[in-house]
Design an enzyme around this catalytic site. Sequence first.
Site, mmCIF file in Angstrom:
data_model
loop_
_atom_site.group_PDB
_atom_site.id
_atom_site.type_symbol
_atom_site.label_atom_id
_atom_site.label_comp_id
_atom_site.label_asym_id
_atom_site.label_seq_id
_atom_site.Cartn_x
_atom_site.Cartn_y
_atom_site.Cartn_z
ATOM 1 N N LEU A 75 -5.176 50.914 24.435
ATOM 2 C CA LEU A 75 -4.947 52.183 25.135
ATOM 3 C C LEU A 75 -3.432 52.386 25.103
ATOM 4 O O LEU A 75 -2.690 51.690 25.794
ATOM 5 C CB LEU A 75 -5.487 52.145 26.568
ATOM 6 C CG LEU A 75 -7.012 52.106 26.674
ATOM 7 C CD1 LEU A 75 -7.449 52.033 28.133
ATOM 8 C CD2 LEU A 75 -7.637 53.332 26.009
ATOM 9 N N PRO A 76 -2.961 53.321 24.277
ATOM 10 C CA PRO A 76 -1.571 53.346 23.813
ATOM 11 C C PRO A 76 -0.521 53.835 24.804
ATOM 12 O O PRO A 76 0.082 54.898 24.636
ATOM 13 C CB PRO A 76 -1.652 54.268 22.594
ATOM 14 C CG PRO A 76 -2.760 55.208 22.933
ATOM 15 C CD PRO A 76 -3.761 54.390 23.679
ATOM 16 N N CYS A 77 -0.221 53.021 25.810
ATOM 17 C CA CYS A 77 0.844 53.378 26.750
ATOM 18 C C CYS A 77 2.214 53.349 26.064
ATOM 19 O O CYS A 77 3.173 53.942 26.575
ATOM 20 C CB CYS A 77 0.818 52.469 27.975
ATOM 21 S SG CYS A 77 0.877 50.714 27.601
ATOM 22 N N HIS A 78 2.307 52.696 24.897
ATOM 23 C CA HIS A 78 3.579 52.678 24.169
ATOM 24 C C HIS A 78 3.954 54.076 23.664
ATOM 25 O O HIS A 78 5.107 54.326 23.337
ATOM 26 C CB HIS A 78 3.526 51.685 22.991
ATOM 27 C CG HIS A 78 2.470 51.979 21.987
ATOM 28 N ND1 HIS A 78 1.166 51.526 22.131
ATOM 29 C CD2 HIS A 78 2.506 52.686 20.827
ATOM 30 C CE1 HIS A 78 0.463 51.942 21.089
ATOM 31 N NE2 HIS A 78 1.234 52.647 20.293
ATOM 32 N N ARG A 79 2.998 54.999 23.632
ATOM 33 C CA ARG A 79 3.270 56.361 23.166
ATOM 34 C C ARG A 79 3.831 57.251 24.276
ATOM 35 O O ARG A 79 4.124 58.418 24.045
ATOM 36 C CB ARG A 79 1.990 56.980 22.602
ATOM 37 C CG ARG A 79 1.473 56.248 21.383
ATOM 38 C CD ARG A 79 0.175 56.823 20.861
ATOM 39 N NE ARG A 79 -0.410 55.949 19.840
ATOM 40 C CZ ARG A 79 -1.681 55.933 19.499
ATOM 41 N NH1 ARG A 79 -2.529 56.784 20.075
ATOM 42 N NH2 ARG A 79 -2.124 55.093 18.579
#
Length: 199
Positions: free
Chosen positions: A166-170
Site C-alpha cells: 500500500l504505497p505510502c511512499h507515493r
Amino acid sequence: MSTTDDLLSTIGRDDDPATMARLHARLEESRDVDVAYRVVDSPLGDLLVATTERGVVRVGFESVGHDAVLDELGRDLSPRVLRAPRRLDDAARQLAEYFGGERERFDLRLDTRLAHGFRLEVVEHLREIGYGETASYAQVAELAGRPRAIRAVGTACARNPLPVVLPCHRVVRSDGTPGQYAGGPAAKRYLLDLESAGA
C-alpha cells in the site's frame, strides 16, 4: 488437544535437528497458526512479510527491527506466529517482480486490521495513487474527507502496516520533497526513483 499442542508437547522430548525440522514442517501446514511470516530479500534490505487467513497483514523493514514487528503481531493479532515461508510464496514473487520493474500493482489479498479509524481510511486511499505518481499529504487528506488533517495523514502513512504494497511512499510534501518514511528517506527515494523510471 490441538495439532499445535500435540506438536509442541513432543518438542521437549526430542531436540534432534531432523526431528525439529519435521515438526516445524508439520506445524507450518497446520491450521493452528494464526500468523505466518517469512523474510524476503529486497533492494531496501530484508523485509518481513506476514499473513493471516484473511491476507497479507504486515510488511516490516529491517530498520524497524523484525523482532519488534513479530512482537507487534503477537501482541495485536495472536501469539501463534510461525515462520512459514511457503504461505507467502505469492507475496514474495510479487515483491520480486515489483522491485525488478515488472509489476506496477500488487494483486494480493490484504488484511488491514492493524490500521484503525482515520489511519485505515488513509491506508485504503493509498491504492488510488498510481504507479509513478505522487500525491501530497494535503491531497490525501482531501481524498479521505478531512482536508485539515494533513498531520494525521503523515502519521497514518508513517504507521502504514503494509508499506510498499500500500504505497505510502507515493505521498510527498506539497513542495514535492519526499518527506518522512518508515523505511527511511533513502528507501522512499529509491521507491520513487524505481517507479518514475518505469512509468
